[in-house]
Design a protein around this motif. Sequence first.
Motif, PDB file in Angstrom:
ATOM      1  N   VAL A  82      62.202  36.245  64.862  1.00 60.37           N
ATOM      2  CA  VAL A  82      63.230  36.467  63.249  1.00 60.37           C
ATOM      3  C   VAL A  82      64.071  35.058  63.667  1.00 60.37           C
ATOM      4  O   VAL A  82      64.817  35.074  62.000  1.00 60.37           O
ATOM      5  CB  VAL A  82      63.520  38.148  63.297  1.00 60.37           C
ATOM      6  CG1 VAL A  82      64.595  38.295  61.981  1.00 60.37           C
ATOM      7  CG2 VAL A  82      62.035  39.005  63.143  1.00 60.37           C
ATOM      8  N   LEU A 128      64.002  31.803  62.067  1.00 56.92           N
ATOM      9  CA  LEU A 128      63.228  31.623  60.977  1.00 56.92           C
ATOM     10  C   LEU A 128      64.523  32.535  60.375  1.00 56.92           C
ATOM     11  O   LEU A 128      64.535  31.037  58.546  1.00 56.92           O
ATOM     12  CB  LEU A 128      62.601  33.433  60.371  1.00 56.92           C
ATOM     13  CG  LEU A 128      60.795  32.275  61.435  1.00 56.92           C
ATOM     14  CD1 LEU A 128      59.555  33.493  60.582  1.00 56.92           C
ATOM     15  CD2 LEU A 128      59.673  31.126  60.807  1.00 56.92           C
ATOM     16  N   THR A 129      65.298  33.073  60.321  1.00 55.10           N
ATOM     17  CA  THR A 129      66.732  32.892  59.942  1.00 55.10           C
ATOM     18  C   THR A 129      67.463  31.672  59.735  1.00 55.10           C
ATOM     19  O   THR A 129      67.965  31.287  58.814  1.00 55.10           O
ATOM     20  CB  THR A 129      67.171  33.894  60.275  1.00 55.10           C
ATOM     21  OG1 THR A 129      66.255  35.002  60.273  1.00 55.10           O
ATOM     22  CG2 THR A 129      68.088  34.648  58.832  1.00 55.10           C
ATOM     23  N   VAL A 181      66.548  28.440  57.587  1.00 58.06           N
ATOM     24  CA  VAL A 181      66.689  29.271  56.363  1.00 58.06           C
ATOM     25  C   VAL A 181      67.535  28.267  56.341  1.00 58.06           C
ATOM     26  O   VAL A 181      68.424  27.714  54.938  1.00 58.06           O
ATOM     27  CB  VAL A 181      65.936  30.163  56.052  1.00 58.06           C
ATOM     28  CG1 VAL A 181      66.819  30.713  54.494  1.00 58.06           C
ATOM     29  CG2 VAL A 181      64.565  30.411  56.095  1.00 58.06           C
ATOM     30  N   ILE A 219      64.875  35.777  52.080  1.00 56.23           N
ATOM     31  CA  ILE A 219      66.498  35.681  51.889  1.00 56.23           C
ATOM     32  C   ILE A 219      66.552  34.026  51.040  1.00 56.23           C
ATOM     33  O   ILE A 219      67.516  34.203  50.234  1.00 56.23           O
ATOM     34  CB  ILE A 219      66.536  35.209  53.209  1.00 56.23           C
ATOM     35  CG1 ILE A 219      66.905  35.858  54.258  1.00 56.23           C
ATOM     36  CG2 ILE A 219      67.470  33.875  53.273  1.00 56.23           C
ATOM     37  CD1 ILE A 219      66.979  35.743  55.886  1.00 56.23           C
ATOM     38  N   VAL A 220      65.621  33.894  50.737  1.00 55.40           N
ATOM     39  CA  VAL A 220      65.213  32.579  50.152  1.00 55.40           C
ATOM     40  C   VAL A 220      65.376  32.954  48.423  1.00 55.40           C
ATOM     41  O   VAL A 220      66.225  32.435  47.723  1.00 55.40           O
ATOM     42  CB  VAL A 220      64.080  31.538  49.924  1.00 55.40           C
ATOM     43  CG1 VAL A 220      64.258  30.524  48.890  1.00 55.40           C
ATOM     44  CG2 VAL A 220      64.116  30.714  51.149  1.00 55.40           C
ATOM     45  N   LEU A 276      61.414  37.960  55.719  1.00 58.42           N
ATOM     46  CA  LEU A 276      61.982  37.948  55.751  1.00 58.42           C
ATOM     47  C   LEU A 276      62.777  36.316  55.154  1.00 58.42           C
ATOM     48  O   LEU A 276      63.090  36.492  55.047  1.00 58.42           O
ATOM     49  CB  LEU A 276      63.166  38.111  57.124  1.00 58.42           C
ATOM     50  CG  LEU A 276      64.682  38.225  57.109  1.00 58.42           C
ATOM     51  CD1 LEU A 276      64.532  39.881  56.517  1.00 58.42           C
ATOM     52  CD2 LEU A 276      65.239  38.758  58.094  1.00 58.42           C
ATOM     53  N   PRO A 277      62.047  35.155  55.561  1.00 54.78           N
ATOM     54  CA  PRO A 277      62.391  33.755  55.571  1.00 54.78           C
ATOM     55  C   PRO A 277      62.680  33.896  54.055  1.00 54.78           C
ATOM     56  O   PRO A 277      63.355  33.608  53.001  1.00 54.78           O
ATOM     57  CB  PRO A 277      61.476  33.132  56.237  1.00 54.78           C
ATOM     58  CG  PRO A 277      60.857  34.275  57.420  1.00 54.78           C
ATOM     59  CD  PRO A 277      60.911  35.420  57.056  1.00 54.78           C
ATOM     60  N   PHE A 307      59.800  39.163  69.164  1.00 52.81           N
ATOM     61  CA  PHE A 307      59.518  39.461  68.251  1.00 52.81           C
ATOM     62  C   PHE A 307      60.855  39.392  67.520  1.00 52.81           C
ATOM     63  O   PHE A 307      61.340  37.993  66.194  1.00 52.81           O
ATOM     64  CB  PHE A 307      58.972  40.841  67.612  1.00 52.81           C
ATOM     65  CG  PHE A 307      59.819  41.282  65.975  1.00 52.81           C
ATOM     66  CD1 PHE A 307      58.686  40.862  64.917  1.00 52.81           C
ATOM     67  CD2 PHE A 307      60.683  42.203  66.176  1.00 52.81           C
ATOM     68  CE1 PHE A 307      59.870  41.127  64.089  1.00 52.81           C
ATOM     69  CE2 PHE A 307      61.180  42.509  64.440  1.00 52.81           C
ATOM     70  CZ  PHE A 307      60.151  42.140  64.015  1.00 52.81           C
ATOM     71  N   PHE A 367      58.470  39.698  58.902  1.00 52.58           N
ATOM     72  CA  PHE A 367      57.578  38.415  58.505  1.00 52.58           C
ATOM     73  C   PHE A 367      58.057  38.099  57.243  1.00 52.58           C
ATOM     74  O   PHE A 367      57.853  36.787  56.467  1.00 52.58           O
ATOM     75  CB  PHE A 367      56.103  38.834  58.536  1.00 52.58           C
ATOM     76  CG  PHE A 367      56.148  38.994  60.159  1.00 52.58           C
ATOM     77  CD1 PHE A 367      55.998  38.245  60.516  1.00 52.58           C
ATOM     78  CD2 PHE A 367      55.204  39.584  60.394  1.00 52.58           C
ATOM     79  CE1 PHE A 367      55.772  37.551  61.900  1.00 52.58           C
ATOM     80  CE2 PHE A 367      54.337  40.268  61.646  1.00 52.58           C
ATOM     81  CZ  PHE A 367      54.940  39.045  62.423  1.00 52.58           C
TER      82      PHE A 367
END
Lengths: 294, 419
Positions: free
Chosen positions: B10, B13-14, B17, A23-24, A19-20, B6, A17
């Motif tokens: 992920v 979301l990845t 970004v 990464i930023v 992760l986003p 799940f 959770f």
Amino acid sequence: MKSRKERFKSQLISFSFLLPYLIVAVVFSFLPIAVVVWLSFQRGSLLDLSSLHGAGFANFAAVFTKSLYMKSILNSLFYIVVILPFGQFIALTLAFLLFRKNKVNAVFESILFLPLVVSMVSASIMISYVLSTNGPVNYLLAEVGLPGILWFSDPVLAKLAVVILELWKGSMFYVFIYMAALRGVPSDYIDAARIDGAAKWQEIVLIKLPLIKHIILLCVVLSTIAQSQMFDSIFVLTKGGPLRSSESIYFAIYRAAFLDDQIGISAAIAILLMLAVLAISIFQMTVLRSRHES
Amino acid sequence: MKKAAFILLVVILTMGVLSACSSDSAKKGSGSGKDGDVTLTFWKALDADNEEEIWAELIRKFEQAHPNIHVQFLATPWDGWQEKYTSAFAGSNPPDVSYMSEYLIKFAHAGKLHELDSFMSDSEKNRFSKTAIDNGTVNGKLYGVPFIAETSLMFYNKDIFEKEGIAIPQTWDELRAAAKKATKGPDQWGIGGLDILNTISFMVQSGANLFNKEGTSLGFNNPEGIRGLQFMEDLVKRDKVAPPIDFYSSPEQELDAFFKGKIAMMPGSIAFVNSIKTNAPNLQYGAFPAPAGPAEDAGAARALYSGIGLLSIAKASKHPAEAYEFIKFVIDPDNADLFFEPTGFFSALPEANETLFQGDPVMEMAKKSIQTMFVYPASESFAKAIDIVTQMREAVLRNVKTPEQAIKDAAKEFDSTQK
């Protein structure tokens, strides 16, 4: 009883959770810092990165041996040493005067809030007009028969002009943090102190200040970081002058990168600044926290 | 099932970004659109207030003639020019066409500019003066097409000169005498505008230069340089014919004083004419070449700031041929009246100037000054030198250092940062 595998899986899920954000953070924060660390050991020009070659610790040595860089480091220290205590004192005093909610205080609160909504560049332009040779301050002085002050011609006065701007614009932020903290102090403590016959000053020094100590710590650390990063205010107000006397450490970083064309030295100053701010903050936290806990 | 959901989460979301990062960079910069359409980016720092509209008009005409090429114009301020362009060229997204000045050599040395010899034949080069072409040439290769020729003149207030019976000064001594006569009362000065570039001009007029020939060290760390700086100090402090450093709080205020007739003489770029016409249409002004200093070289003795503005193509540009097409259009003498007439500059192409500004005595004089233009030797350290002269001038005017000491310190600082 969960198996190890399951525990690992649930941890993995929790971290995923993040992760986003991670990464930023890696792309925009950690990687640039890593690049700056690498650059600080290189010699060459920013414009021609292919020409970079290793320089060992020569860049760090140059920072301490060149008076030009040292001067701006000392100036930054001056700003921290002057603005930090005065700014926090003013902010705390104003917060104590204004934290009770009533109509008069609401008016003052709005006035104090104004510098916060103005951008630093506009604020600098305003102060540079107020303090200019033919500005309002010198006009008032002339009215009462005093000679005008040339704020931007004297090395010390120019630094003071920057301090005035930073106190007016920067410190008001802390007034509101302190006010919120004071409003959060439970009235039971104050009532109890009053029943025990505490004087007004005892109420402040012995009850309220210790109760908001962690907020003071926060503000001191925030202010230190903010003051070590001063650039825009000085750049607009004095352009670092007269004769570079009001330049902060950021001017040295800029000068090394763009005028001297030595990106390595520039990176080295930035790294030293980061380490210094980190060290000061950790020192402040340990000193203030240990007293709080004892 | 849960696991699949799940993983999907992920991934979404990845992707979110990552796409946020990449879509931005894909849009920026030059690229080809549909069927051979080309978009060029063009950056220029503005020299005149009305320049943005002028470029819009020029680009509109260019796009009409070349329907497959689009030009995106970005006006960048001179303030922070170095930072902006250095960052753009250090990264991978520099403008295809950029307007360069004394900084050209730095970008050329770093290999950031496209060689132009393949585009420009010798006969085309010969249409320009040697000074102009030399200015765009680094290590024998052309990196910039000369575009603007900027010279400076000594502007003067005709009313003050007439009232005090002052003749046009021809030498430094006559300049001092004229300035003395013109200085009156608390706020009328004989000469103003002794800024950084004009500080260098006095040293040049005395026989020094900003750099040595190779551009590797300062050229005014010598008796001639000291004499030039001393002359400026004398005008301000001994003769008191020029305003002290804190008299005006900004250069704009000083310009305003000239517009209001409070300053008799002021050295200025030729673009100053346009500024006078807009801000002080009733001012009775004239101009003359700088009074000669003691320099042996006749051109240097009367030198005021001159520079060539050049148009360069980035090495990283994907469309150098189209970019050159645009440059060719901009410098074309047929389009000279579109840019030069309204901005008040002259073209670096002498033939383009013939029909410009006819009947304006000041501009006619400026036109002549292009032939004897005195430009600084090219140096990678131009920005550094200007910063050092800024400090040097201020130290002298604030009584912190003597001219001799200030120049010695300046040279020391400059040399300490040379690689």
